[in-house]
Design an enzyme around this catalytic site. Structure first.
Site, short mmCIF file in Angstrom:
data_model
loop_
_atom_site.label_atom_id
_atom_site.label_comp_id
_atom_site.label_asym_id
_atom_site.label_seq_id
_atom_site.Cartn_x
_atom_site.Cartn_y
_atom_site.Cartn_z
N GLU A 277 12.31 -1.66 7.03
CA GLU A 277 11.63 -1.25 5.80
C GLU A 277 12.46 -1.50 4.54
O GLU A 277 12.63 -0.61 3.71
CB GLU A 277 11.21 0.23 5.91
CG GLU A 277 10.28 0.46 7.10
CD GLU A 277 9.99 1.92 7.39
OE1 GLU A 277 10.32 2.79 6.57
OE2 GLU A 277 9.42 2.21 8.46
N ASN B 152 11.98 -5.28 10.67
CA ASN B 152 10.83 -4.44 11.02
C ASN B 152 10.27 -3.74 9.78
O ASN B 152 11.03 -3.20 8.97
CB ASN B 152 11.31 -3.39 12.04
CG ASN B 152 10.19 -2.55 12.63
OD1 ASN B 152 9.17 -3.10 13.09
ND2 ASN B 152 10.36 -1.24 12.63
N HIS C 169 0.90 0.82 12.00
CA HIS C 169 0.38 2.19 11.85
C HIS C 169 -0.99 2.05 11.18
O HIS C 169 -1.07 1.72 9.99
CB HIS C 169 1.32 3.04 11.00
CG HIS C 169 2.65 3.25 11.65
ND1 HIS C 169 2.82 4.04 12.77
CD2 HIS C 169 3.89 2.78 11.35
CE1 HIS C 169 4.09 4.04 13.13
NE2 HIS C 169 4.77 3.28 12.28
N GLU D 234 5.25 -0.37 16.43
CA GLU D 234 5.07 1.09 16.30
C GLU D 234 3.59 1.45 16.23
O GLU D 234 3.17 2.25 15.40
CB GLU D 234 5.76 1.60 15.02
CG GLU D 234 7.21 1.22 14.90
CD GLU D 234 7.91 1.84 13.69
OE1 GLU D 234 7.34 2.74 13.03
OE2 GLU D 234 9.05 1.43 13.41
O1 9MR Z 1 8.42 9.07 14.57
C1 9MR Z 1 9.61 9.27 13.83
C2 9MR Z 1 9.79 10.73 13.51
O2 9MR Z 1 9.98 11.48 14.70
C3 9MR Z 1 10.99 10.92 12.58
O3 9MR Z 1 11.05 12.28 12.15
C4 9MR Z 1 10.86 10.01 11.36
C5 9MR Z 1 12.11 10.08 10.48
O4 9MR Z 1 13.24 9.59 11.15
O5 9MR Z 1 10.69 8.66 11.78
C6 9MR Z 1 9.54 8.44 12.56
O6 9MR Z 1 9.44 7.08 12.92
C7 9MR Z 1 9.34 6.15 11.85
C8 9MR Z 1 10.12 4.92 12.26
O7 9MR Z 1 11.43 5.28 12.58
C9 9MR Z 1 10.07 3.85 11.19
N1 9MR Z 1 8.73 3.54 10.82
C10 9MR Z 1 7.87 4.68 10.47
C11 9MR Z 1 7.90 5.71 11.60
C12 9MR Z 1 6.98 6.88 11.27
O8 9MR Z 1 7.44 7.56 10.14
#
Ligand code: 9MR
Length: 370
Positions: free
Chosen positions: A181, A222, A258, A288
Protein backbone atom coordinates in the site's frame (compact mmCIF):
# COMPACT_ATOMS: atom_id res chain seq x y z
CA UNK A 1 -37.33 -22.14 11.34
CA UNK A 2 -37.26 -25.70 10.04
CA UNK A 3 -39.48 -26.39 7.07
CA UNK A 4 -40.77 -29.87 6.13
CA UNK A 5 -38.48 -31.61 3.67
CA UNK A 6 -40.28 -32.65 0.49
CA UNK A 7 -39.81 -36.18 -0.97
CA UNK A 8 -37.72 -34.65 -3.74
CA UNK A 9 -35.34 -33.06 -1.32
CA UNK A 10 -35.25 -36.21 0.82
CA UNK A 11 -34.13 -38.24 -2.17
CA UNK A 12 -31.76 -35.58 -3.30
CA UNK A 13 -30.19 -35.28 0.11
CA UNK A 14 -28.34 -38.48 -0.62
CA UNK A 15 -26.23 -36.60 -3.11
CA UNK A 16 -23.32 -34.69 -1.72
CA UNK A 17 -24.22 -31.78 -3.94
CA UNK A 18 -27.47 -30.95 -2.22
CA UNK A 19 -26.12 -31.68 1.20
CA UNK A 20 -23.36 -29.21 0.53
CA UNK A 21 -25.78 -26.64 -0.77
CA UNK A 22 -27.93 -27.00 2.32
CA UNK A 23 -25.11 -26.65 4.77
CA UNK A 24 -23.99 -23.67 2.79
CA UNK A 25 -27.03 -21.76 3.94
CA UNK A 26 -26.00 -21.79 7.56
CA UNK A 27 -25.04 -18.41 8.91
CA UNK A 28 -24.28 -17.32 12.44
CA UNK A 29 -24.89 -19.93 15.08
CA UNK A 30 -25.90 -22.83 12.83
CA UNK A 31 -28.14 -24.24 10.15
CA UNK A 32 -31.81 -23.68 10.78
CA UNK A 33 -33.38 -23.65 7.37
CA UNK A 34 -33.67 -26.40 4.81
CA UNK A 35 -34.34 -24.58 1.60
CA UNK A 36 -31.59 -25.13 -0.95
CA UNK A 37 -29.16 -22.32 -1.62
CA UNK A 38 -29.34 -20.79 -5.06
CA UNK A 39 -26.86 -22.09 -7.60
CA UNK A 40 -23.94 -19.74 -7.72
CA UNK A 41 -23.66 -19.89 -11.49
CA UNK A 42 -26.30 -21.23 -13.82
CA UNK A 43 -24.08 -23.61 -15.77
CA UNK A 44 -21.59 -24.72 -13.18
CA UNK A 45 -23.75 -25.56 -10.22
CA UNK A 46 -26.87 -26.98 -11.83
CA UNK A 47 -25.42 -29.46 -14.23
CA UNK A 48 -22.98 -31.32 -12.05
CA UNK A 49 -22.83 -32.59 -8.49
CA UNK A 50 -20.19 -30.96 -6.34
CA UNK A 51 -16.98 -32.91 -5.98
CA UNK A 52 -16.47 -34.49 -2.55
CA UNK A 53 -12.83 -33.40 -2.80
CA UNK A 54 -11.76 -30.43 -0.69
CA UNK A 55 -10.97 -27.12 -2.33
CA UNK A 56 -7.22 -27.59 -2.01
CA UNK A 57 -7.21 -30.89 -3.90
CA UNK A 58 -9.16 -29.31 -6.75
CA UNK A 59 -6.89 -26.26 -6.78
CA UNK A 60 -3.80 -28.44 -6.74
CA UNK A 61 -4.96 -30.13 -9.94
CA UNK A 62 -5.02 -26.69 -11.57
CA UNK A 63 -1.63 -25.77 -10.07
CA UNK A 64 -3.31 -22.94 -8.23
CA UNK A 65 -2.62 -21.81 -4.69
CA UNK A 66 -5.87 -21.43 -2.78
CA UNK A 67 -5.11 -19.72 0.47
CA UNK A 68 -6.34 -17.87 3.49
CA UNK A 69 -5.00 -15.32 5.93
CA UNK A 70 -4.23 -16.97 9.25
CA UNK A 71 -4.34 -15.56 12.76
CA UNK A 72 -2.40 -17.19 15.53
CA UNK A 73 -5.11 -17.10 18.21
CA UNK A 74 -7.74 -19.27 16.51
CA UNK A 75 -4.93 -21.47 15.21
CA UNK A 76 -4.02 -22.19 18.83
CA UNK A 77 -7.50 -22.26 20.29
CA UNK A 78 -9.99 -23.62 17.74
CA UNK A 79 -9.82 -27.21 16.51
CA UNK A 80 -12.28 -26.70 13.61
CA UNK A 81 -10.14 -23.76 12.45
CA UNK A 82 -7.11 -26.03 12.21
CA UNK A 83 -9.08 -28.83 10.56
CA UNK A 84 -10.64 -26.68 7.86
CA UNK A 85 -7.40 -24.81 7.28
CA UNK A 86 -5.43 -27.99 6.64
CA UNK A 87 -8.20 -29.67 4.65
CA UNK A 88 -9.30 -26.86 2.36
CA UNK A 89 -6.27 -24.65 1.70
CA UNK A 90 -2.82 -25.25 0.27
CA UNK A 91 -1.47 -21.78 1.10
CA UNK A 92 -1.32 -19.53 4.14
CA UNK A 93 -0.72 -15.81 4.42
CA UNK A 94 0.33 -14.51 7.83
CA UNK A 95 -2.42 -11.98 8.53
CA UNK A 96 -0.67 -10.06 11.31
CA UNK A 97 2.18 -12.19 12.67
CA UNK A 98 4.86 -10.77 10.36
CA UNK A 99 3.85 -7.12 10.58
CA UNK A 100 6.56 -4.80 11.82
CA UNK A 101 5.00 -4.11 15.24
CA UNK A 102 4.53 -7.81 15.97
CA UNK A 103 7.77 -9.26 14.64
CA UNK A 104 10.12 -6.39 15.55
CA UNK A 105 8.67 -4.88 18.75
CA UNK A 106 11.87 -3.25 20.01
CA UNK A 107 14.79 -1.76 18.09
CA UNK A 108 17.05 -4.61 19.12
CA UNK A 109 14.49 -7.39 19.55
CA UNK A 110 12.68 -9.56 17.04
CA UNK A 111 9.80 -11.77 18.14
CA UNK A 112 9.15 -14.73 15.85
CA UNK A 113 6.79 -16.56 18.20
CA UNK A 114 3.54 -16.05 16.29
CA UNK A 115 5.06 -16.29 12.84
CA UNK A 116 6.89 -19.49 13.76
CA UNK A 117 3.67 -21.17 14.82
CA UNK A 118 1.96 -20.35 11.56
CA UNK A 119 4.92 -21.36 9.42
CA UNK A 120 5.28 -24.62 11.35
CA UNK A 121 1.61 -25.43 10.77
CA UNK A 122 2.03 -24.76 7.07
CA UNK A 123 5.08 -27.02 6.86
CA UNK A 124 3.34 -29.84 8.70
CA UNK A 125 0.42 -29.66 6.29
CA UNK A 126 2.47 -29.05 3.14
CA UNK A 127 1.13 -25.57 2.52
CA UNK A 128 2.89 -22.67 0.81
CA UNK A 129 3.47 -19.54 2.91
CA UNK A 130 3.10 -15.96 1.66
CA UNK A 131 4.76 -13.51 4.06
CA UNK A 132 2.90 -10.26 4.74
CA UNK A 133 3.91 -7.39 4.94
CA UNK A 134 7.50 -6.17 5.21
CA UNK A 135 7.11 -2.44 4.60
CA UNK A 136 3.76 -0.87 5.39
CA UNK A 137 2.63 2.43 6.85
CA UNK A 138 0.34 0.76 9.43
CA UNK A 139 0.96 -1.59 12.38
CA UNK A 140 4.38 -0.15 13.06
CA UNK A 141 5.88 -0.06 16.57
CA UNK A 142 6.05 3.23 18.50
CA UNK A 143 9.82 3.13 18.58
CA UNK A 144 9.70 3.45 14.81
CA UNK A 145 6.86 5.94 14.35
CA UNK A 146 7.91 8.15 17.24
CA UNK A 147 11.64 8.01 16.68
CA UNK A 148 13.57 10.96 15.33
CA UNK A 149 15.10 9.71 12.13
CA UNK A 150 17.45 10.91 9.47
CA UNK A 151 18.05 9.16 6.19
CA UNK A 152 21.29 7.87 7.61
CA UNK A 153 19.72 6.34 10.71
CA UNK A 154 16.51 4.97 9.12
CA UNK A 155 18.15 3.29 6.14
CA UNK A 156 19.92 0.62 8.24
CA UNK A 157 16.66 0.00 10.13
CA UNK A 158 14.85 -0.76 6.89
CA UNK A 159 17.64 -2.96 5.59
CA UNK A 160 18.23 -4.88 8.81
CA UNK A 161 14.53 -5.48 9.30
CA UNK A 162 14.02 -6.97 5.86
CA UNK A 163 17.21 -9.00 5.90
CA UNK A 164 16.55 -10.43 9.33
CA UNK A 165 12.93 -11.43 8.71
CA UNK A 166 13.37 -12.79 5.20
CA UNK A 167 16.51 -14.69 6.19
CA UNK A 168 14.74 -16.20 9.20
CA UNK A 169 12.19 -17.81 6.87
CA UNK A 170 14.42 -18.54 3.90
CA UNK A 171 13.17 -21.71 2.21
CA UNK A 172 10.02 -21.77 4.35
CA UNK A 173 8.27 -18.65 3.04
CA UNK A 174 8.06 -18.86 -0.72
CA UNK A 175 6.72 -15.39 -1.48
CA UNK A 176 6.47 -12.00 0.22
CA UNK A 177 4.50 -8.78 0.14
CA UNK A 178 7.66 -6.70 0.31
CA UNK A 179 6.01 -3.31 -0.01
CA UNK A 180 2.36 -2.84 0.90
CA UNK A 181 0.00 0.00 0.00
CA UNK A 182 2.66 2.51 -1.00
CA UNK A 183 0.32 4.35 -3.37
CA UNK A 184 -2.58 6.46 -2.15
CA UNK A 185 -6.07 6.66 -3.62
CA UNK A 186 -5.07 9.60 -5.86
CA UNK A 187 -2.31 7.55 -7.43
CA UNK A 188 0.57 9.35 -5.67
CA UNK A 189 3.22 7.78 -3.50
CA UNK A 190 1.62 7.55 -0.07
CA UNK A 191 2.98 9.83 2.58
CA UNK A 192 4.69 7.58 5.12
CA UNK A 193 7.75 7.50 7.32
CA UNK A 194 9.85 5.72 4.70
CA UNK A 195 9.00 8.16 1.93
CA UNK A 196 9.49 11.20 4.13
CA UNK A 197 12.85 10.18 5.55
CA UNK A 198 14.44 7.96 2.91
CA UNK A 199 12.66 9.09 -0.25
CA UNK A 200 10.93 7.13 -3.06
CA UNK A 201 13.90 4.80 -3.40
CA UNK A 202 12.86 3.04 -0.18
CA UNK A 203 10.72 0.81 -2.42
CA UNK A 204 13.57 -0.40 -4.64
CA UNK A 205 15.82 -0.82 -1.60
CA UNK A 206 13.21 -3.01 0.12
CA UNK A 207 13.02 -5.35 -2.86
CA UNK A 208 16.79 -5.50 -3.21
CA UNK A 209 17.26 -6.39 0.44
CA UNK A 210 14.56 -9.07 0.33
CA UNK A 211 16.14 -10.60 -2.76
CA UNK A 212 19.59 -10.59 -1.18
CA UNK A 213 18.20 -12.35 1.89
CA UNK A 214 16.43 -15.07 -0.11
CA UNK A 215 17.19 -15.13 -3.83
CA UNK A 216 14.57 -17.83 -4.44
CA UNK A 217 11.62 -15.99 -2.85
CA UNK A 218 9.01 -14.43 -5.13
CA UNK A 219 8.61 -10.76 -4.28
CA UNK A 220 5.38 -8.79 -4.61
CA UNK A 221 4.09 -5.25 -4.46
CA UNK A 222 0.64 -5.47 -2.78
CA UNK A 223 -2.19 -2.94 -2.75
CA UNK A 224 -5.98 -2.45 -2.60
CA UNK A 225 -8.22 -0.61 -5.02
CA UNK A 226 -5.90 -1.28 -7.94
CA UNK A 227 -7.61 -4.35 -9.32
CA UNK A 228 -9.35 -2.71 -12.27
CA UNK A 229 -7.65 -0.52 -14.85
CA UNK A 230 -8.01 3.06 -13.60
CA UNK A 231 -6.19 5.83 -11.78
CA UNK A 232 -4.77 3.79 -8.94
CA UNK A 233 -3.88 0.69 -10.94
CA UNK A 234 -2.24 2.91 -13.57
CA UNK A 235 -0.01 4.31 -10.83
CA UNK A 236 0.77 0.80 -9.60
CA UNK A 237 1.54 -0.27 -13.15
CA UNK A 238 3.89 2.69 -13.65
CA UNK A 239 5.64 1.96 -10.38
CA UNK A 240 6.24 -1.73 -11.06
CA UNK A 241 7.21 -1.05 -14.67
CA UNK A 242 9.81 1.48 -13.52
CA UNK A 243 11.15 -1.00 -10.97
CA UNK A 244 11.29 -3.69 -13.65
CA UNK A 245 13.09 -1.36 -16.07
CA UNK A 246 15.63 -0.51 -13.38
CA UNK A 247 16.33 -4.21 -12.83
CA UNK A 248 14.85 -4.25 -9.33
CA UNK A 249 13.97 -7.82 -8.29
CA UNK A 250 10.18 -7.66 -8.27
CA UNK A 251 8.19 -10.67 -9.46
CA UNK A 252 4.59 -9.68 -9.17
CA UNK A 253 1.68 -7.61 -8.01
CA UNK A 254 -0.78 -8.53 -5.27
CA UNK A 255 -4.35 -7.47 -5.95
CA UNK A 256 -5.99 -7.42 -2.54
CA UNK A 257 -9.59 -7.70 -3.82
CA UNK A 258 -11.58 -6.35 -0.87
CA UNK A 259 -14.96 -6.12 -2.59
CA UNK A 260 -18.69 -5.66 -1.92
CA UNK A 261 -21.80 -6.96 -3.67
CA UNK A 262 -23.19 -3.43 -3.49
CA UNK A 263 -20.60 -2.27 -6.01
CA UNK A 264 -19.47 -5.46 -7.72
CA UNK A 265 -16.13 -5.36 -9.50
CA UNK A 266 -15.96 -4.72 -13.23
CA UNK A 267 -14.53 -7.98 -14.36
CA UNK A 268 -13.51 -6.84 -17.85
CA UNK A 269 -11.42 -4.06 -16.31
CA UNK A 270 -9.68 -6.52 -13.99
CA UNK A 271 -9.02 -8.75 -16.97
CA UNK A 272 -7.32 -5.87 -18.78
CA UNK A 273 -5.16 -5.16 -15.77
CA UNK A 274 -4.13 -8.83 -15.49
CA UNK A 275 -3.18 -8.78 -19.14
CA UNK A 276 -1.00 -5.70 -18.98
CA UNK A 277 0.80 -7.03 -15.90
CA UNK A 278 1.41 -10.27 -17.74
CA UNK A 279 2.84 -8.32 -20.68
CA UNK A 280 5.35 -6.86 -18.22
CA UNK A 281 6.33 -10.39 -17.23
CA UNK A 282 4.84 -10.08 -13.76
CA UNK A 283 2.90 -12.63 -11.74
CA UNK A 284 -0.33 -11.70 -10.03
CA UNK A 285 -1.84 -12.97 -6.80
CA UNK A 286 -5.31 -12.28 -5.49
CA UNK A 287 -3.99 -11.64 -2.01
CA UNK A 288 -6.77 -10.62 0.39
CA UNK A 289 -10.13 -11.43 -1.11
CA UNK A 290 -13.38 -10.84 0.77
CA UNK A 291 -16.81 -9.75 -0.44
CA UNK A 292 -19.05 -7.75 1.88
CA UNK A 293 -22.78 -8.37 1.63
CA UNK A 294 -23.78 -5.26 3.59
CA UNK A 295 -25.92 -2.93 1.47
CA UNK A 296 -26.61 -5.56 -1.16
CA UNK A 297 -30.09 -6.12 -2.58
CA UNK A 298 -32.57 -8.81 -1.58
CA UNK A 299 -32.73 -11.28 1.29
CA UNK A 300 -29.81 -13.11 2.81
CA UNK A 301 -30.05 -15.98 0.35
CA UNK A 302 -29.88 -13.59 -2.58
CA UNK A 303 -26.98 -11.70 -1.09
CA UNK A 304 -25.00 -14.88 -0.54
CA UNK A 305 -25.77 -15.84 -4.11
CA UNK A 306 -24.46 -12.48 -5.37
CA UNK A 307 -21.37 -12.93 -3.19
CA UNK A 308 -20.77 -16.42 -4.58
CA UNK A 309 -20.87 -15.01 -8.09
CA UNK A 310 -18.22 -12.40 -7.32
CA UNK A 311 -15.93 -15.07 -5.87
CA UNK A 312 -16.53 -17.33 -8.83
CA UNK A 313 -15.90 -14.61 -11.43
CA UNK A 314 -12.64 -13.61 -9.80
CA UNK A 315 -11.50 -17.22 -9.68
CA UNK A 316 -12.45 -17.57 -13.34
CA UNK A 317 -10.31 -14.54 -14.23
CA UNK A 318 -7.42 -15.96 -12.27
CA UNK A 319 -7.70 -19.41 -13.84
CA UNK A 320 -7.77 -17.86 -17.29
CA UNK A 321 -4.72 -15.68 -16.65
CA UNK A 322 -1.49 -17.69 -17.02
CA UNK A 323 0.28 -15.27 -14.66
CA UNK A 324 -2.27 -15.56 -11.81
CA UNK A 325 -0.73 -17.88 -9.24
CA UNK A 326 -2.96 -17.68 -6.20
CA UNK A 327 -6.31 -16.76 -4.78
CA UNK A 328 -6.12 -16.01 -1.06
CA UNK A 329 -9.15 -15.09 1.04
CA UNK A 330 -8.69 -12.70 3.96
CA UNK A 331 -9.71 -14.97 6.80
CA UNK A 332 -10.98 -18.48 7.29
CA UNK A 333 -14.52 -17.91 8.54
CA UNK A 334 -16.81 -14.90 8.88
CA UNK A 335 -15.94 -14.92 12.55
CA UNK A 336 -12.32 -14.10 11.77
CA UNK A 337 -12.86 -11.27 9.32
CA UNK A 338 -11.48 -7.77 9.98
CA UNK A 339 -14.58 -6.22 8.40
CA UNK A 340 -17.18 -6.18 11.23
CA UNK A 341 -14.70 -4.57 13.59
CA UNK A 342 -13.40 -2.06 11.08
CA UNK A 343 -16.75 -0.95 9.64
CA UNK A 344 -18.59 -1.36 12.98
CA UNK A 345 -21.38 -3.49 11.52
CA UNK A 346 -22.03 -7.20 11.02
CA UNK A 347 -21.17 -8.80 7.72
CA UNK A 348 -20.36 -12.19 6.23
CA UNK A 349 -17.58 -11.70 3.68
CA UNK A 350 -15.79 -15.07 3.56
CA UNK A 351 -16.20 -18.68 2.37
CA UNK A 352 -17.21 -20.24 5.69
CA UNK A 353 -19.80 -18.85 8.08
CA UNK A 354 -19.19 -18.23 11.76
CA UNK A 355 -20.19 -21.80 12.58
CA UNK A 356 -17.56 -23.03 10.07
CA UNK A 357 -20.18 -24.14 7.57
CA UNK A 358 -19.31 -23.71 3.89
CA UNK A 359 -21.30 -20.98 2.14
CA UNK A 360 -22.51 -20.71 -1.47
CA UNK A 361 -19.26 -18.89 -2.26
CA UNK A 362 -17.29 -21.97 -1.24
CA UNK A 363 -19.45 -24.17 -3.46
CA UNK A 364 -19.11 -21.74 -6.32
CA UNK A 365 -15.30 -21.93 -6.18
CA UNK A 366 -15.44 -25.70 -6.07
CA UNK A 367 -17.88 -25.91 -8.94
CA UNK A 368 -15.52 -23.93 -11.10
CA UNK A 369 -12.39 -25.84 -10.11
CA UNK A 370 -13.71 -29.37 -10.51
O1 9MR B 1 -6.97 -8.16 8.87
C1 9MR B 1 -5.97 -7.35 9.46
C2 9MR B 1 -6.40 -6.92 10.84
O2 9MR B 1 -6.52 -8.04 11.70
C3 9MR B 1 -5.40 -5.91 11.41
O3 9MR B 1 -5.90 -5.39 12.64
C4 9MR B 1 -5.16 -4.78 10.43
C5 9MR B 1 -4.07 -3.83 10.92
O4 9MR B 1 -2.83 -4.47 10.99
O5 9MR B 1 -4.77 -5.30 9.17
C6 9MR B 1 -5.72 -6.14 8.57
O6 9MR B 1 -5.26 -6.61 7.32
C7 9MR B 1 -4.99 -5.62 6.34
C8 9MR B 1 -3.77 -6.07 5.57
O7 9MR B 1 -2.71 -6.30 6.45
C9 9MR B 1 -3.40 -5.08 4.48
N1 9MR B 1 -4.51 -4.81 3.63
C10 9MR B 1 -5.76 -4.42 4.29
C11 9MR B 1 -6.13 -5.46 5.34
C12 9MR B 1 -7.45 -5.10 6.00
O8 9MR B 1 -7.32 -3.90 6.72
Amino acid sequence: MTQPISRFWQRSLASGFLAALMTSLCLGSGCNTLEPAPPSSAEELQTQPLSPLPLRALAQQRRLQIGTAVQVKPLQQEAPYRQILAREFNQITTENAMKFRVIHPKPDRYDFTDADQIVRFAQTHRMAVHGHAMVWYRTQPDWLTQGEWTRQTLMPVLKDHIRTVVRQYRGRVQSWDVVNEAIDDQGNLRDNLWLRVIGPEYIAIAFQEAHAADPKARLFYNDYGGEEVGKKSDAIYDLVKTLRDQGVPIHGVGLQMHKTIKRPPKFDRIHKNLQRLQALGLDVRITEMDVQIHGGQGNLTQKLHAQAQVYQQILKLCLNAPNCKALTVWGLSDQHSWIPEFFKRPDAPLLFDSAYQPKPAYNALKALLQ
